[in-house]
Write a protein that holds these residues in place. Structure first.
Motif, short mmCIF file in Angstrom:
data_model
loop_
_atom_site.label_atom_id
_atom_site.label_comp_id
_atom_site.label_asym_id
_atom_site.label_seq_id
_atom_site.Cartn_x
_atom_site.Cartn_y
_atom_site.Cartn_z
N VAL A 12 0.89 -1.24 0.02
CA VAL A 12 0.01 -0.05 -0.10
C VAL A 12 0.98 1.15 -0.07
O VAL A 12 1.95 1.34 0.84
N ARG A 13 0.55 2.27 -0.89
CA ARG A 13 1.31 3.57 -1.07
C ARG A 13 0.51 4.44 -0.30
O ARG A 13 -0.58 4.67 -0.84
N ILE A 14 1.08 5.08 0.67
CA ILE A 14 0.43 6.21 1.37
C ILE A 14 1.14 7.56 1.44
O ILE A 14 2.07 7.73 2.11
N LYS A 15 0.68 8.26 0.21
CA LYS A 15 1.34 9.59 0.11
C LYS A 15 0.33 10.49 -0.64
O LYS A 15 -0.59 10.04 -1.39
N PRO A 16 0.36 11.65 -0.14
CA PRO A 16 -0.79 12.59 -0.71
C PRO A 16 -0.58 13.13 -2.07
O PRO A 16 -0.33 14.46 -2.25
N LEU A 17 0.37 12.31 -2.94
CA LEU A 17 0.87 12.51 -4.08
C LEU A 17 0.52 11.79 -5.42
O LEU A 17 0.14 10.61 -5.00
N LEU A 18 0.41 12.24 -6.46
CA LEU A 18 0.23 11.40 -7.81
C LEU A 18 1.38 10.29 -7.73
O LEU A 18 2.68 10.68 -7.67
N ASN A 19 1.14 9.27 -8.24
CA ASN A 19 2.21 8.19 -8.55
C ASN A 19 2.94 9.00 -9.64
O ASN A 19 2.42 9.32 -10.63
N GLY A 20 4.19 8.22 -9.89
CA GLY A 20 5.03 8.62 -10.86
C GLY A 20 4.47 8.42 -12.11
O GLY A 20 4.78 9.09 -13.14
N SER A 21 3.83 7.27 -12.45
CA SER A 21 3.28 6.82 -13.80
C SER A 21 2.09 7.90 -14.03
O SER A 21 2.04 8.11 -15.35
N GLU A 22 1.27 8.19 -13.38
CA GLU A 22 0.41 8.98 -13.59
C GLU A 22 0.92 10.63 -13.94
O GLU A 22 0.24 11.19 -14.88
N GLN A 23 1.81 10.89 -13.23
CA GLN A 23 2.34 12.43 -13.28
C GLN A 23 3.05 11.99 -14.70
O GLN A 23 2.96 13.18 -15.56
#
Length: 410
Positions: A12-23
């Motif tokens: 589980v990735r818990i970060k209030p950021l878009l993941n690299g692929s979506e960016q």
């Protein structure tokens, strides 16, 4: 754009950021939006390109066809490539699933649209194929649920296909399309009014945007414990995903009632065949089973579409009169004239549209689909200038905000 590889370890990735692929995807899509804004004579820098999203509502096949009609008209108006994100819930996700079957669908929307209309107005999925798919779900999954039944018995009757593709298979095929986000309502969060009721699924990740907790989409459906994958279930296919996104599942009473009505319809048809056999009358065999399949596919809901119904323009005018009446009321103006005009036409026009395009009506004819798409398209045509004004306003706000933060930024 390079194709990201699915994670081999489920975490589980818990970060209030878009993941690299979506960016990376959004950066590429933003270039297309920037070029489109220039063609529309909306001046802005790369950093001022707004995040424009098109959000589709729920409403069964009506929502599916309505979204398709809106997208087609946006394309004709030169506005489709202004969209950075395309998102929907329930019936709108069925439209999205159909679109994203086609690589770079936004570059050939007329062709894709025709294929979708042909499928939706066609015969649909046979009872044999439905039962085979249900068996595949039952024997192939560790956790067989009501959603599997809903997917096979109901979603197939709406979308007229069994879509066994997965979202991760689409990662490298849509570099020229808006970024898709399928949304699901979390029933427990919604009812308790705590947490994040909206769950989103993209080709890259699935999770809660407000919480910032996501897993790779290829692991969505597996069990997790303390942030790590515990049991692997395998990636969900698009048929199941469309059932999951259907907000009707949030109401257990309605869905159970629909399922039992469907089963009752099947039994009633078979009882007719058995009764004929008991009385020595020709049972027809294959033909009766064909009737059973047709009733199964159409969920026992007849299409009452009348080709002599009022033209689209007249029905649309009734809707516009309703809007004008509400605006007059808000402005404190007399609405009597509009009210009388609407009442004179409501029963035989607007009510007919409501009857013809019910949320749980399983089968639209090609003519009905075309009419509904035309009405949805007019919503875009009549508001094109307003849409452009809003885009210019957002660009202006973004520019002002940027200069307030850094006055020397050019």
């Amino acid at each position: 754009m390079s194709e990201p590889k699915p994670q081999t370890r489920g975490e589980v990735r818990i970060k209030p950021l878009l993941n690299g692929s979506e960016q990376e995807f959004i950066a590429s899509r933003r270039d297309i939006v920037f070029q489109t804004l220039e063609k529309l004579q909306i001046q802005c820098s790369q950093r001022e390109v707004p995040n424009i999203a098109l959000l589709g509502s729920g409403g069964g096949q009506r929502a599916m066809v309505g979204l398709l009609g809106s997208l087609v008209e946006l394309d004709k108006a030169g506005l489709l490539d202004c969209i950075l994100y395309l998102s929907g819930v329930s019936g709108s996700t069925w439209c999205m699933a159909s679109l994203y079957q086609e690589p770079d669908w936004s570059t050939k929307l007329d062709t894709v649209k025709d294929k979708i209309i042909e499928r939706l107005s066609g015969p649909g999925v046979s009872l044999t194929d439905q039962l085979e798919k249900l068996k595949k779900y039952y024997y192939g999954k560790k956790f067989f649920s009501l959603t599997d039944v809903w997917a096979v018995l109901f979603i197939t009757s709406f979308v007229k296909e069994i879509d066994e593709q997965t979202l991760t298979e689409q990662r490298k095929h849509h570099n020229k399309d808006p970024f898709p986000i399928y949304t699901v309502i979390d029933k427990q969060c919604k009812q308790s009014k705590t947490g994040d009721p909206w769950f989103e699924i993209s080709p890259y990740e699935a999770g809660y945007s407000l919480t910032g907790a996501f897993v790779d989409t290829c692991h969505f459906g597996s069990q997790f414990h303390e942030g790590s994958k515990k049991n692997d279930e395998g990636e969900l296919d698009m048929l199941y995903l469309q059932a999951l996104c259907g907000s009707a599942l949030a109401d257990e009473k309605d869905i159970m009632k629909s399922i039992w009505e469907r089963i009752k319809g099947i039994f009633q048809e078979r009882e007719t065949v058995l009764e004929a056999m008991r009385e020595g009358r020709p049972a027809g065999g294959h033909e009766e089973m064909k009737v059973v399949e047709e009733n199964f596919e159409h969920a026992g809901i007849a299409s009452d579409h009348d080709p002599t119904s009022p033209p689209v323009d007249k029905s649309y005018q009734v809707l516009m009169d309703l809007v004008d009446m509400n605006i007059c009321a808000l402005d404190g103006k007399d609405t009597f004239g509009l009210d009388q005009s609407i009442r004179a036409n409501l029963n035989d026009k607007l009510q007919k549209w409501r009857d013809d395009y019910r949320t749980f009506q399983a089968s639209y004819s090609a003519e009905m689909i075309t009419d509904l798409m035309e009405v949805a398209g007019k919503n875009i045509t009549n508001n094109k200038n307003k849409l452009l004004e809003e885009i210019r306003a957002v660009v202006g706000k973004k520019r002002t905000r940027r200069f307030m933060i850094n006055p020397n930024d050019k």
